[in-house]
Structures are given as C-alpha cells and as structure tokens.
Scaffold this active site. Structure first.
Site, PDB file in Angstrom:
ATOM      1  CG  HIS A 148      -1.524  52.479 -20.344  1.00  0.00           C
ATOM      2  ND1 HIS A 148      -1.782  51.818 -21.768  1.00  0.00           N
ATOM      3  CD2 HIS A 148      -1.963  53.762 -20.593  1.00  0.00           C
ATOM      4  CE1 HIS A 148      -2.230  52.754 -22.448  1.00  0.00           C
ATOM      5  NE2 HIS A 148      -2.262  53.932 -21.989  1.00  0.00           N
ATOM      6  CB  CYS A 214      -2.991  45.124 -21.285  1.00  0.00           C
ATOM      7  SG  CYS A 214      -3.684  46.258 -22.490  1.00  0.00           S
TER       8      CYS A 214
END
Length: 241
Positions: A148, A214
């Site tokens: 993440h 991301c």
C-alpha cells in the site's frame, strides 16, 4: 664417384636453368621447383647411401608435421561446460524486504487472487505481499511484490516507492538466510485499469522483481487511486547470511 658427379651435375644444371626439354628431370622428392633451386649443391657419400641436407631437412620437417597431426587427431574434443545453478535458481520464498535508500524494512506475506481476478494486497499497510501464483524472487521471470501507498492511518509501507532511483537496490531474504539483491532498472506509471500485465507478470529470461503500489489521485467512486506505480528491478547478487 662417377655416380656422385652425375648427381651433382644434374642439380647444377637444374639450378642454373640449363636443362633442355629432352633431358630427363631429376626425381623431386616432393620439392617444388623453387625449393629445388634453393638446394645447396653438396652431398656426402656414406657407403651406398648419399644424403643431401636440404632434402633430408624437408623430409624430417614433413615427418614431424605428420606425427604432430596424428597426435592432434587422437585428442578428444573438449566437452562444453555445464552451467552450475545455485540452490535458489528456482527462486526463494521471500520473508523480508529491505530498501536501504528509503529506510524500509518489512515482512512479506503471500497473496493470491481475488474472486474478480485482481491481485490481492495485504490488509496491513506495514506488510508487503508476494504474489504466490507467479515466479518466486530469484527465479527466471517476473516476480511481483505489492504494498500500500497509504491506508486509513496515513502513509503505508510503499509510500516513498516513487522516490527510488535507477541503481538503487532492494534486498529480499528467505527463512534460510539466502539474500537476493536486486537493482532498480526503471520506474513506470500506468492507469490503474490499463497496466501491461505481460510486462509486469509475464515470462522473462531475466530474474526480475517488480514492486507495485498505488499512485495518483484517489478516485472515490472506484475506491482506489487512479494510477499504478511499478518499479522494475533485476537480480545482481545472491549471498548467504
């Protein structure tokens, strides 16, 4: 002595070019005409045997050449060296990752596929996920790690992944002490729904490790960031710690 004189006369005439077409040519003993002309006109009589130094030297050299060729023909051709692969040639099961340039150290957990076919990611923002449906780190092909960029509490494990530069290294270790060092080769950003799957996950003759996270603006409708950052690395070293 008359026989010796006749032989000497024959070589003298040959070397001087005085032999006419009707005169019988001397036996050449495999010498070319230019070699005959270079023969020193000297001979010695030993009983019934006469020797001419240039001719004898020529025969001796030819004999040595033939013997050398015969010896070479008896030598068995060398066999190609078989490549030696390390114990991790098929890759390792990764347990920890370290990125010195980002001061990142984290545990690695295994992830697979979601019901919709998307790659899973760790629920914990401090963990890195290894895609266990693909290649193990260190094996030929593209091994993939995901983490993440952030979570509900703030920055996550791969928040600074965008700051990696070409030449930075990433270290991955297994539970047996094998450490693999990968070097950053490139960074690419793709739309979250249009990443080159084959380049990231597909086969390769190199031993690659690709890190995914991301990036870009967060799309609240889709519940994810609009882009994906992929850091492409290649194995450069293997050590046992």
């Amino acid at each position: 002595m008359k026989f010796l004189s006749a032989i000497l006369l024959t070589f003298i005439l040959a070397s001087c070019g005085g032999m006419n077409e009707s005169s019988p040519e001397p036996e050449r003993d495999d010498l070319t005409r230019s070699e005959e002309e270079a023969v020193t006109v000297s001979a010695s009589e030993h009983g019934n045997t006469m020797t001419f130094p240039a001719i004898e030297n020529k025969k001796r050299a030819q004999k040595e050449k033939d013997e050398s060729s015969e010896e070479e023909s008896n030598i068995e051709p060398s066999q190609p060296v078989e490549p030696v692969y390390s114990a991790s040639s098929q890759g390792i099961t990764p347990e920890t990752i370290e990125i010195p340039a980002l001061d990142v150290k984290a545990d690695i957990t295994q992830v697979g596929l979601k019901d919709d076919g998307a790659m899973e990611v760790p629920e914990d923002g401090d963990l890195v996920g290894w895609f266990n449906r693909g290649v193990k780190p260190g094996g030929a092909g593209n091994s993939v790690l995901a983490g993440h960029v952030d979570d509900r509490t703030g920055p996550a494990i791969f928040f600074d992944l965008k700051d990696l530069e070409i030449g930075d290294v990433i270290k991955v270790r297994d539970g047996d002490g094998t450490e693999l060092t990968f070097e950053v080769k490139s960074r690419e950003i793709y739309p979250y729904d249009d990443a080159p799957i084959s380049k990231v996950f597909g086969p390769s003759s190199s031993r690659n490790l690709n890190l995914i996270t991301c990036t870009g603006e967060f799309d609240r409708d889709q519940g994810t960031h609009r882009e994906r950052l992929v850091v492409f690395t290649e194995l450069i070293e293997e050590t046992q710690t």
